[in-house]
Design a protein around this motif. Sequence first.
Motif, PDB file in Angstrom:
ATOM      1  N   ALA A   1       0.842  -1.192   0.000  1.00 28.23           N
ATOM      2  CA  ALA A   1       0.000   0.000   0.000  1.00 28.23           C
ATOM      3  C   ALA A   1       0.875   1.239   0.000  1.00 28.23           C
ATOM      4  N   LEU A   2       0.305   2.326  -0.491  1.00 23.43           N
ATOM      5  CA  LEU A   2       0.988   3.608  -0.533  1.00 23.43           C
ATOM      6  C   LEU A   2       0.238   4.599   0.348  1.00 23.43           C
ATOM      7  N   VAL A   3       0.973   5.283   1.224  1.00 16.42           N
ATOM      8  CA  VAL A   3       0.395   6.314   2.080  1.00 16.42           C
ATOM      9  C   VAL A   3       1.071   7.635   1.752  1.00 16.42           C
ATOM     10  N   LEU A   4       0.288   8.617   1.337  1.00 14.79           N
ATOM     11  CA  LEU A   4       0.794   9.965   1.115  1.00 14.79           C
ATOM     12  C   LEU A   4       0.413  10.832   2.305  1.00 14.79           C
ATOM     13  N   LEU A   5       1.348  11.645   2.772  1.00 23.27           N
ATOM     14  CA  LEU A   5       1.114  12.497   3.942  1.00 23.27           C
ATOM     15  C   LEU A   5       1.520  13.928   3.620  1.00 23.27           C
ATOM     16  N   ASP A   6       0.748  14.866   4.132  1.00 26.70           N
ATOM     17  CA  ASP A   6       1.019  16.278   3.895  1.00 26.70           C
ATOM     18  C   ASP A   6       1.009  17.000   5.238  1.00 26.70           C
ATOM     19  N   LEU A   7       2.035  17.794   5.476  1.00 35.74           N
ATOM     20  CA  LEU A   7       2.131  18.533   6.739  1.00 35.74           C
ATOM     21  C   LEU A   7       1.072  19.641   6.763  1.00 35.74           C
TER      22      LEU A   7
ATOM     23  N   ALA B   1      -3.808   4.066  -0.068  1.00 38.13           N
ATOM     24  CA  ALA B   1      -4.389   3.325  -1.180  1.00 38.13           C
ATOM     25  C   ALA B   1      -3.627   2.027  -1.371  1.00 38.13           C
ATOM     26  N   PRO B   2      -4.327   0.938  -1.695  1.00 39.67           N
ATOM     27  CA  PRO B   2      -3.625  -0.330  -1.959  1.00 39.67           C
ATOM     28  C   PRO B   2      -2.837  -0.236  -3.250  1.00 39.67           C
ATOM     29  N   LEU B   3      -1.780  -1.009  -3.316  1.00 37.39           N
ATOM     30  CA  LEU B   3      -0.928  -1.024  -4.499  1.00 37.39           C
ATOM     31  C   LEU B   3      -1.404  -2.138  -5.416  1.00 37.39           C
ATOM     32  N   THR B   4      -2.157  -1.782  -6.431  1.00 32.79           N
ATOM     33  CA  THR B   4      -2.678  -2.784  -7.360  1.00 32.79           C
ATOM     34  C   THR B   4      -1.615  -3.117  -8.395  1.00 32.79           C
ATOM     35  N   PRO B   5      -1.652  -4.326  -8.981  1.00 33.11           N
ATOM     36  CA  PRO B   5      -0.691  -4.676 -10.027  1.00 33.11           C
ATOM     37  C   PRO B   5      -0.772  -3.707 -11.198  1.00 33.11           C
ATOM     38  N   ALA B   6       0.341  -3.562 -11.909  1.00 29.56           N
ATOM     39  CA  ALA B   6       0.401  -2.622 -13.025  1.00 29.56           C
ATOM     40  C   ALA B   6      -0.644  -2.921 -14.088  1.00 29.56           C
ATOM     41  N   SER B   7      -1.003  -4.191 -14.240  1.00 31.28           N
ATOM     42  CA  SER B   7      -1.978  -4.558 -15.266  1.00 31.28           C
ATOM     43  C   SER B   7      -3.359  -4.006 -14.963  1.00 31.28           C
ATOM     44  N   GLY B   8      -3.574  -3.617 -13.690  1.00 27.82           N
ATOM     45  CA  GLY B   8      -4.878  -3.091 -13.323  1.00 27.82           C
ATOM     46  C   GLY B   8      -5.136  -1.712 -13.882  1.00 27.82           C
TER      47      GLY B   8
ATOM     48  N   ALA C   1      -2.258   8.596  -7.814  1.00 31.41           N
ATOM     49  CA  ALA C   1      -3.462   9.407  -8.016  1.00 31.41           C
ATOM     50  C   ALA C   1      -4.536   9.051  -6.995  1.00 31.41           C
ATOM     51  N   VAL C   2      -4.692   7.771  -6.719  1.00 30.28           N
ATOM     52  CA  VAL C   2      -5.713   7.336  -5.762  1.00 30.28           C
ATOM     53  C   VAL C   2      -5.372   7.826  -4.354  1.00 30.28           C
ATOM     54  N   ALA C   3      -4.101   7.635  -3.947  1.00 29.18           N
ATOM     55  CA  ALA C   3      -3.695   8.081  -2.615  1.00 29.18           C
ATOM     56  C   ALA C   3      -3.737   9.599  -2.498  1.00 29.18           C
ATOM     57  N   ASP C   4      -3.402  10.296  -3.585  1.00 26.37           N
ATOM     58  CA  ASP C   4      -3.429  11.757  -3.561  1.00 26.37           C
ATOM     59  C   ASP C   4      -4.856  12.272  -3.411  1.00 26.37           C
ATOM     60  N   ALA C   5      -5.792  11.639  -4.109  1.00 27.18           N
ATOM     61  CA  ALA C   5      -7.197  12.030  -3.968  1.00 27.18           C
ATOM     62  C   ALA C   5      -7.683  11.793  -2.538  1.00 27.18           C
ATOM     63  N   ALA C   6      -7.269  10.689  -1.936  1.00 27.12           N
ATOM     64  CA  ALA C   6      -7.644  10.399  -0.550  1.00 27.12           C
ATOM     65  C   ALA C   6      -7.017  11.414   0.402  1.00 27.12           C
ATOM     66  N   LEU C   7      -5.772  11.821   0.111  1.00 27.10           N
ATOM     67  CA  LEU C   7      -5.106  12.817   0.949  1.00 27.10           C
ATOM     68  C   LEU C   7      -5.873  14.135   0.957  1.00 27.10           C
ATOM     69  N   TYR C   8      -6.283  14.583  -0.221  1.00 30.40           N
ATOM     70  CA  TYR C   8      -7.008  15.861  -0.268  1.00 30.40           C
ATOM     71  C   TYR C   8      -8.407  15.741   0.310  1.00 30.40           C
ATOM     72  N   ALA C   9      -8.966  14.548   0.264  1.00 29.56           N
ATOM     73  CA  ALA C   9     -10.250  14.335   0.948  1.00 29.56           C
ATOM     74  C   ALA C   9     -10.064  14.482   2.460  1.00 29.56           C
TER      75      ALA C   9
END
Length: 354
Positions: free
Chosen positions: A222-228, A317-324, A330-338
């Motif tokens: 999974a990827l976690v984006l954090l903003d101060l 956001a979970p890290l889905t395989p590249a084929s997905g 983008a998914v984690a960034d959208a969640a961060l701004y939410a």
Amino acid sequence: MPRTRRPATPFAGWTGALVRSLSPRDARAAQRWACATIVSAMLTSFVVQGLTSPDGTNAAAVGSTALVLGVAALVLRLPAGVVAPWVVCVPLLGIALIVKLDLPSGDAGVTGQVFFIVPVIWAATHLRWGGTALVAAATVAGEAVVVVLLLPWEQALVDGTALSGLVVVIAVVLGRAAANRERLVEQLAAHAGVDPLTGLVTRRVLDDATSRLRAVPRVQAALVLLDLDRFKDINDTHGHLGGDAALVHVAAVLRGCCRPGDVVARMGGDELAVLLVDTSAQAAAGRAEQFVDAVRRSPLRLPDGSVVPLSVSAGAAPLTPASGGTDPYAVADAALYAAKRAGRDRVVAVGVSA
């Protein structure tokens, strides 16, 4: 700090150490230049023999030239990683061929001996110290064979000693320069992968790790984006040094919360990221909550005694395989701004059941 990866070899233990000492510093460059150098030397020797021999070029010279061209073509077609452990054999073959051409022609003069310098120059430029020493020793041995068999012993002693000294000087000077260049390249590569302020890895390193994980089927990551939060207010109140101190502090807090296999990176500005390995979407949400909690409970203490409360917003956001076809950034960034729109100092996670 990430370490520069060495080319993998199929050998281990003392055998692996020996192979590495004989291997090239840059496998692909060594592969190309080995072929180019030896072919050039062989063709030049071929032409010189044709011009100087009373009978012209003989069948042995033609056969040797054809053999070298064939070997060069084969070596160039092989993957650099396969060739790397054996590329030291190329200058050794060149030395053997020079001896083979000099003896039948009886050429122990400058035109015959000058070609012994070529493999040494190539080895000192491309090989590590073990390979350079081996090629230099083989060159001295090959030269000794030619001068002892073709010259009076007094002249053989003088010519052999002179060339041996030149070989040693070339090997040491060029080998040292190549080693210094390799060390500088490794240092530059390491610095390019590390953010100088926080000591975290850069976006480039994180991208590489993410790409490798996404290529693994059924990956759990999974990827976690954090903003101060309110970073501009920190800069306005405490100056840019205060803002820098806040980033360094949060980076240290995140490192303290992470496992050895996790990748903590600075994306740029006040945005950080954590790549969680062997972590489901549900577990990633819990880990992100831990990050937010840890920052909240760790205010920054400035040298002037000021205490600065800090908080971060996070998107997981979970890290889905590249084929997905889904971009985890983008998914984690959208969640961060939410999370920021919801009031900051919180986590919004994607792919987690309510």
